[in-house]
Design an enzyme around this catalytic site. Structure first.
Site: not given
Ligand code: AMP
Ligand code: MG
Length: 515
Positions: A110, A203, A272
């Protein structure tokens, strides 16, 4: 409800006054991701810093976003980029995602050092995220401080803007500021924040987060959001999830072909770090090659060469199969059929990459098209470049010079790069092949100049700019480098030093993640 506005009179917010006296936001936000359910993010403001100081503002990008560049460069704008003031209309969030890092799945990543301020509709009709990177800790910081040292901020500014000017889809740098705070790494470093712009920051890892949690309703919402935002044509397709997957495969194939054609090594192609919108993101340990070798790796943490130059297409393909996996429940109710559809979509990657790469190589070599008969010509060139450690950028730029010697201004890059004797037989073959081609020499040269840059962000120049700023507080080399890289395809003799490969003592062999 969090109170987001700080340090500003409540009456005007961070607004400006129009000629009629109506307050308007300094940034015309039009948020959409922040309206998705709270499962997608944590709502929180950036952490203010001690003493924001301006570094640079991207005037043309600001204008496209409907932001007055002079305001962005002002004390008020600088405070917004630093995260000290929240402009009217912003809805700051840290987004959640997961991802495969070097092949291992990490279920909880994150925005650990970034805050999405919000989105704006650009004058070009596209929607953009404005994100602050280095803006303080979030629930996703995993023990990190959420901050960024100045070096990586400058590096991302230089390289992402260079990529844009080179014509590669990429996130961009809107502005950079210093924080007046120190960031503790192996030593104490100057802190900075980068305002980054992307078509979106969604993503492959964002899809992975919801698929791994088996949150299929949320996955469907995410899919709908991405389709509406980036692939509206998929919405009317018989199978929108499949149409989206095919379109993402195609954009990524084009993106990685672009990288290969410029000698760009991303360095950290984790899932990511791959965006659904098809823009390059994460300028951590990236590097442009000087001398060509297909096995080149720069990242200090890439011990096995997973993300080496030659592996980039294969890794993109692998990452896309991770995306496909997350979409299985949305592709078909029948598991077997879903798998077959996903497989077929993913199988298109190698061909699409090859097509994009071949088209690009044709432009680089000044040919209307590259046929199967030309394969050896192309392969032999790369072989010779590797064997003789030829500079990737200057080899191609010199070929463009030689495509029309009659029209050669200033001698081109001839002073910087001499064709070695070993390349002469290949050069003769290329020239014979050009004779079969229909383009005129001057058209060929013009199109080769437009495909083969003279200026790339060479590692030693990037390092030199960073060092001057971080060690001496001298930002002039950074500013000059960004300016020079704004016109990468136009060689100027007075800027020859920016096109010159490093001296042996200047060679950068290792790059580092921007954490
Ligand atoms: P990256 O290497 O930039 O792809 O980052 C991988 C993960 O580490 C992401 O979740 C980042 O948000 C997080 N991260 C990187 N640097 C920091 C930092 N200084 N503080 C907190 N989180 C970080
Ligand atoms: Mg990243």
């Amino acid at each position: 409800m969090l109170s987001l506005a700080r340090g500003l009179p409540a009456r005007s917010g961070c607004g400006l006054l129009t000629p009629r006296g109506t307050p308007v936001s300094a940034i015309p936000f039009d948020n959409s991701y922040a309206h998705l359910p709270g499962d997608f993010y944590t709502r929180l403001a950036p952490t203010p810093v001690a003493d924001p100081g301006p570094i640079r503002v991207n005037y043309s990008l600001a204008k496209n976003l409907g932001i007055i560049p002079g305001w962005l460069a002002s004390t008020e704008g600088t405070r917004v980029v630093a995260g000290n003031d929240i402009p009217q209309g912003a809805d700051p969030i840290a987004t959640v995602y997961a991802g495969h890092q070097f092949g291992s799945y990490n279920p909880q990543l994150g925005d650990g050092r970034a805050i999405l301020l919000g989105e704006v509709l650009g004058r070009d009709g596209n929607r953009y995220d404005i994100q602050l990177k280095g803006s303080g800790p979030t629930p996703y910081s995993r023990g990190g401080d959420g901050r960024s040292p100045l070096g990586p901020v400058l590096r991302e500014y230089i390289v992402s803007e260079a990529m844009h000017k080179l014509g590669v889809p990429t996130t961009r740098a809107l502005a950079a500021v210093t924080t007046g705070e120190r960031v503790a790494r192996e030593e104490f470093l100057t802190g900075a924040v980068l305002a980054r712009v992307a078509s979106s920051h969604i993503r492959i890892g964002t899809f992975q987060f919801f698929a791994a949690g088996q949150k299929f309703d949320l996955l469907q919402l995410l899919l709908d959001h991405v389709i509406a935002r980036h692939y509206p044509e998929a919405a009317t397709s018989e199978n929108p999830a499949l149409a989206l997957l095919g379109a993402v495969v195609s954009r990524q194939a084009n993106l990685v072909a672009n990288w290969q054609l410029l000698g760009f090594i991303h360095g950290v192609m984790n899932t990511d770090n791959m965006l659904l919108c098809g823009e390059t993101i994460d300028y951590g340990p990236c590097a442009f090659m000087d001398d060509f070798h297909p096995d080149k790796v720069f990242s200090s943490i890439d011990h096995s060469g997973r993300y080496a130059y030659r592996n980039q297409p294969g890794i993109a393909h692998w990452n896309l199969s991770c995306l496909a996996q997350t979409l299985l429940p949305l592709l078909h109710d029948d598991k077997e059929q879903a798998l077959a559809l996903a497989q077929e979509a993913i199988d298109a990657f190698p061909h699409q990459f090859l097509q994009a790469h071949t088209r690009g190589m044709a432009r680089k070599l000044g040919l209307a098209e590259i046929t199967a008969d030309d394969t050896a010509l192309v392969e032999d060139l790369f072989q010779l470049m590797a064997e003789h450690k030829l500079d990737f950028t200057l080899t191609f730029r010199r070929l463009a010079d030689l495509a029309d010697k009659a029209n050669l201004k200033d001698g081109g890059v001839g002073k910087l790069f001499e064709i070695p004797e070993a390349l002469l037989p290949w050069l003769a073959r290329w020239q014979m092949r050009l004779a079969e081609d229909t383009m005129s020499n001057s058209d060929r040269q013009a199109s080769m100049y437009a495909a083969n840059p003279a200026f790339i962000p060479r590692n030693h120049l990037v390092e030199e700019a960073i060092e001057a700023a971080t060690k001496n507080g001298d930002f002039a080399p950074f500013q000059q480098l960004v300016d020079v890289l704004a016109q990468p395809y136009q060689y100027r003799d007075d800027l020859a030093r920016y096109a010159t490969p490093p001296e042996p003592h200047q060679v950068v062999r290792q790059t580092f993640c921007g954490t």
